[in-house]
Design an enzyme around this catalytic site. Structure first.
Site, short mmCIF file in Angstrom:
data_model
loop_
_atom_site.label_atom_id
_atom_site.label_comp_id
_atom_site.label_asym_id
_atom_site.label_seq_id
_atom_site.Cartn_x
_atom_site.Cartn_y
_atom_site.Cartn_z
N ASP A 162 0.88 -1.16 0.00
CA ASP A 162 0.00 0.00 0.00
C ASP A 162 0.92 1.23 0.00
O ASP A 162 2.08 1.14 0.42
CB ASP A 162 -0.89 -0.03 1.25
CG ASP A 162 -1.76 1.20 1.36
OD1 ASP A 162 -2.41 1.56 0.37
OD2 ASP A 162 -1.78 1.80 2.46
N ASP A 217 0.05 5.07 0.87
CA ASP A 217 -0.11 6.03 1.97
C ASP A 217 -0.12 5.32 3.32
O ASP A 217 -0.93 4.45 3.57
CB ASP A 217 -1.41 6.82 1.79
CG ASP A 217 -1.42 7.66 0.53
OD1 ASP A 217 -0.34 8.09 0.10
OD2 ASP A 217 -2.51 7.89 -0.02
#
Length: 178
Positions: free
Chosen positions: A8, A10
């Site tokens: 992922d 952020d």
């Protein structure tokens, strides 16, 4: 087939919702988290293909254009290059939250497409995220899952838990050395 490390963006690779930056809508809002450059370099050296899979609802909501998102990803790749680290591909979902599309995590389509395009053995791969939808997407895709957040630890059914990405990389290095 090769091993994949699906990350992922952020909260795993870069700061978000911090004192310095709330959302990353421009390259100047992008700050690597401590240890991320070294961690990704270690994944590269261990033979993992490294991918970023990120929900970017700000595009669908009109907070940023896809060209600005590409500028952010170019900055990410430039910042990582300073550590000798590289990303093999970035996949993103530009749709609004709750759009019910196949690509938005917790759906696994971004992971499945990257695996298909890069000949990845998902059973030997990892999805690393900081939120429950990341873990759910990884499980649906058939990867091992790693949560690197304390705030969602009791909600996520991850296979492993670490405080940050460099801890994951050190653990994998130790595992590969055995």
């Amino acid at each position: 087939m090769e091993r994949g490390m699906f990350l992922d963006r952020d909260g795993v690779i870069n700061e978000v919702l911090s004192d310095r930056v709330k959302f990353v809508n421009r390259p100047e809002d992008f700050y690597l988290l401590d240890g991320v450059g070294e961690a990704i370099k270690r994944f590269n050296e261990a033979g993992f293909k490294v991918f970023v899979v990120t929900n970017q609802g700000g595009v669908g909501l009109g907070f940023m254009e896809e060209s600005a998102l590409q500028d952010v990803h170019n900055k990410m790749e430039d910042d990582l290059a300073h550590y000798g680290a590289s990303i093999d591909a970035v996949a993103y979902c530009p749709h609004k939250p709750h759009a019910k599309c196949a690509c938005r995590k917790p759906m696994p389509q971004m992971i499945l497409d990257l695996a298909d395009n890069h000949d990845i053995d998902l059973s030997e791969s990892y999805m690393v995220g900081d939120r429950v939808p990341d873990i759910e997407a990884g499980k649906k895709a058939g990867t091992k899952t790693v949560l690197i957040s304390d705030r969602e630890k009791d909600k996520a059914d991850a296979d492993m838990y670490f405080p940050d990405l460099i801890s994951v990389a050190v653990w994998l290095s130790d595992l590969d050395d055995q």
